[in-house]
Write a protein that holds these residues in place. Structure first.
Motif, mmCIF file in Angstrom:
data_model
loop_
_atom_site.group_PDB
_atom_site.id
_atom_site.type_symbol
_atom_site.label_atom_id
_atom_site.label_comp_id
_atom_site.label_asym_id
_atom_site.label_seq_id
_atom_site.Cartn_x
_atom_site.Cartn_y
_atom_site.Cartn_z
ATOM 1 N N LEU A 54 0.339 -13.999 1.607
ATOM 2 C CA LEU A 54 1.059 -13.508 0.438
ATOM 3 C C LEU A 54 1.833 -12.250 0.807
ATOM 4 O O LEU A 54 1.277 -11.307 1.383
ATOM 5 N N PHE A 55 3.125 -12.234 0.474
ATOM 6 C CA PHE A 55 3.972 -11.043 0.640
ATOM 7 C C PHE A 55 4.159 -10.410 -0.741
ATOM 8 O O PHE A 55 4.488 -11.108 -1.707
ATOM 9 N N ILE A 56 3.960 -9.096 -0.817
ATOM 10 C CA ILE A 56 4.012 -8.387 -2.096
ATOM 11 C C ILE A 56 5.115 -7.339 -2.037
ATOM 12 O O ILE A 56 5.095 -6.450 -1.177
ATOM 13 N N ALA A 57 6.091 -7.446 -2.940
ATOM 14 C CA ALA A 57 7.162 -6.451 -3.041
ATOM 15 C C ALA A 57 7.440 -6.218 -4.517
ATOM 16 O O ALA A 57 8.221 -6.942 -5.140
ATOM 17 N N THR A 58 6.783 -5.237 -5.077
ATOM 18 C CA THR A 58 6.878 -4.973 -6.513
ATOM 19 C C THR A 58 7.801 -3.785 -6.760
ATOM 20 O O THR A 58 7.372 -2.715 -7.197
ATOM 21 N N LEU B 138 4.983 -12.415 -4.109
ATOM 22 C CA LEU B 138 4.696 -11.837 -5.416
ATOM 23 C C LEU B 138 5.631 -10.664 -5.678
ATOM 24 O O LEU B 138 5.741 -9.751 -4.857
ATOM 25 N N GLY B 139 6.310 -10.706 -6.828
ATOM 26 C CA GLY B 139 7.210 -9.615 -7.177
ATOM 27 C C GLY B 139 7.487 -9.597 -8.661
ATOM 28 O O GLY B 139 6.921 -10.386 -9.436
ATOM 29 N N TYR B 140 8.381 -8.709 -9.067
ATOM 30 C CA TYR B 140 8.675 -8.533 -10.483
ATOM 31 C C TYR B 140 9.678 -9.563 -10.998
ATOM 32 O O TYR B 140 10.609 -9.951 -10.279
ATOM 33 N N LYS B 141 9.493 -9.964 -12.237
ATOM 34 C CA LYS B 141 10.430 -10.879 -12.887
ATOM 35 C C LYS B 141 11.829 -10.279 -12.882
ATOM 36 O O LYS B 141 12.012 -9.091 -13.137
ATOM 37 N N ASP C 127 -5.511 -15.708 2.920
ATOM 38 C CA ASP C 127 -6.172 -15.153 4.100
ATOM 39 C C ASP C 127 -5.644 -13.760 4.438
ATOM 40 O O ASP C 127 -6.357 -12.948 5.018
ATOM 41 N N LEU C 128 -4.363 -13.513 4.080
ATOM 42 C CA LEU C 128 -3.729 -12.260 4.461
ATOM 43 C C LEU C 128 -2.681 -11.890 3.434
ATOM 44 O O LEU C 128 -1.944 -12.756 2.942
ATOM 45 N N ALA C 129 -2.604 -10.590 3.115
ATOM 46 C CA ALA C 129 -1.557 -10.085 2.224
ATOM 47 C C ALA C 129 -0.783 -8.986 2.930
ATOM 48 O O ALA C 129 -1.380 -8.100 3.555
ATOM 49 N N PHE C 130 0.545 -9.047 2.826
ATOM 50 C CA PHE C 130 1.426 -7.985 3.301
ATOM 51 C C PHE C 130 1.834 -7.137 2.098
ATOM 52 O O PHE C 130 2.558 -7.617 1.216
ATOM 53 N N LEU D 56 -3.577 -2.963 -5.087
ATOM 54 C CA LEU D 56 -4.591 -3.639 -5.891
ATOM 55 C C LEU D 56 -4.348 -5.144 -5.930
ATOM 56 O O LEU D 56 -5.295 -5.943 -5.849
ATOM 57 N N TYR D 57 -3.066 -5.535 -6.047
ATOM 58 C CA TYR D 57 -2.744 -6.961 -5.991
ATOM 59 C C TYR D 57 -3.183 -7.555 -4.644
ATOM 60 O O TYR D 57 -3.724 -8.657 -4.583
ATOM 61 N N GLY D 58 -2.922 -6.822 -3.561
ATOM 62 C CA GLY D 58 -3.330 -7.299 -2.251
ATOM 63 C C GLY D 58 -4.834 -7.407 -2.110
ATOM 64 O O GLY D 58 -5.361 -8.354 -1.514
#
Length: 378
Positions: free
Chosen positions: A13-17, A45-48, A87-90, A100-102
């Motif tokens: 999962l890649f997270i850019a909020t 995962l990101g913002y609408k 398994d892994l979050a960036f 926290l999402y990660g």
């Protein structure tokens, strides 16, 4: 740094909020991760409303949207959707919420750590302590010396036997796939055209109205059609109208204003057909560079060494100098105004969002015209 080169995640999962541009600059990280793990599933995962830069990205399986200020019910739904599915979050931004999402989503994490632009203090170290504790590997932000794309790519360091390999091959930003322009626009487009995007997210990144007037007039006299671009935001629509109001009727007739009428993928289509793009420090400028359009960008307070548009295919960690009135790398030209304080990384001269920036006020349109001439000669 511990080496995890044998680690083979199945779901990542890649997270850019944050903003649209922050999403686009994660794409080199995603591409390099795909080289490492060709069979893994990649989600984002990101913002609408901020994720159109990923449209058609071949490496992303699922895009997960969340509100920038979710209520309890939305948090609960997101928790159930994410809980230990990866398994892994960036974690590509240093915010507490992104971490926290990660933590919720993945068994293992790597992340970017923030800090004060002038250096770490005790408060920052305490804020970062828990983030370091929950991560396999972290990368510190450097707002002046480290490019944001390098920052993201370094999240992969611990997964390489030789981390220098990360920067030994061309690095590309992946733009969204294009969408057809509406007939209302295509019927008015005339080749060759120059796209101008004058509206940044914040006032301190603005260039004076009369400078845009001078530049547009010059371009049209050179035989170009000028296409004005802008987001649907009220302030950007008004800015374009203010610029148009300064033009003579003869010049204005040759300007096509597309303000608020283009999706991000449509903006990409427009940029791919342009002879040149000129804009300030904003996400569309990064998109222009990603589309391999010759790009001129006007930088004020922001260090180009941190957030200058990445020249597609550049090999190495840092394309730019911190301060130079004009510098060109690949198809990207960055112009900066005068002053020993440039770049300060403050919110303009008053250090607030509605401030002006003297360095941009003093960046003469003749300097931009000179850059245009050099690009045309090439």
């Amino acid at each position: 740094m511990t080496n995890f080169s044998n680690f083979q995640p199945k779901k990542v999962l890649f997270i850019a909020t944050r903003q649209i541009g922050d999403v686009l600059v994660t794409t080199p990280l995603i591409s390099k991760a795909r080289e490492l793990w060709p069979n893994a599933q990649f989600d984002f995962l990101g913002y609408k409303g901020k994720l159109d830069m990923l449209k058609g990205n071949p490496d992303i399986t699922e895009i997960i949207e969340t509100s920038d200020r979710p209520g309890f019910a939305e948090y609960l739904l997101l928790f159930n959707r994410l809980f230990q599915r990866y398994d892994l979050a960036f974690v590509t931004q240093p915010s507490d919420r992104a971490y926290l999402y990660g933590l919720i989503a993945a068994f293992r994490r790597v992340g970017v750590l923030g800090g004060h632009p002038q250096g770490k203090d005790n408060k920052t170290e305490k804020q970062n302590a828990w983030k370091k504790f929950i991560c396999m590997h972290t990368v510190n932000v450097d707002y002046f010396a480290q490019h944001v794309i390098t920052e993201k790519l370094r999240l992969l360091e611990s997964f390489y036997k030789n981390p220098s390999e990360l920067f030994s091959k061309p690095i590309h930003v992946t733009p969204p796939i294009g969408e057809p322009l509406t007939p209302a626009i295509t019927n008015q487009l005339k080749q060759p055209y120059v796209v101008i995007h004058p509206g940044p997210l914040t006032a301190y990144k603005r260039w004076p109205l009369t400078h845009w007037q001078y530049l547009i007039t010059d371009l049209i006299k050179r035989g170009f059609q000028v296409v004005l671009s802008a987001s649907p935001a009220k302030q950007d629509l008004e800015l374009n109208q203010d610029i148009l109001s300064l033009l003579t009727n003869e010049i204005r007739e040759k300007v096509l204003d597309t303000a608020g009428s283009l999706s991000i993928p449509q903006a990409g289509s427009l940029l791919r057909g342009a002879a040149l793009y000129i804009g300030v420090d904003t996400s569309i400028t990064h998109l222009a560079a990603a589309c391999n359009t010759p790009t001129i960008t006007l930088f004020g307070a922001t260090p180009p060494t941190n957030f200058g548009p990445w020249p597609n295919g550049f090999i190495g960690k840092q394309p730019y100098q911190l301060r130079a009135r004009s510098q060109t790398v690949g198809k990207v030209t960055i112009l900066q105004g005068p002053g020993e304080c440039v770049p300060c990384r403050k919110a303009g001269c008053l250090d607030r969002a509605d401030s002006n920036s003297e360095c941009l006020d003093l960046l003469e349109p003749a300097q931009v015209v000179e850059a245009v001439e050099m690009i045309l000669q090439r």
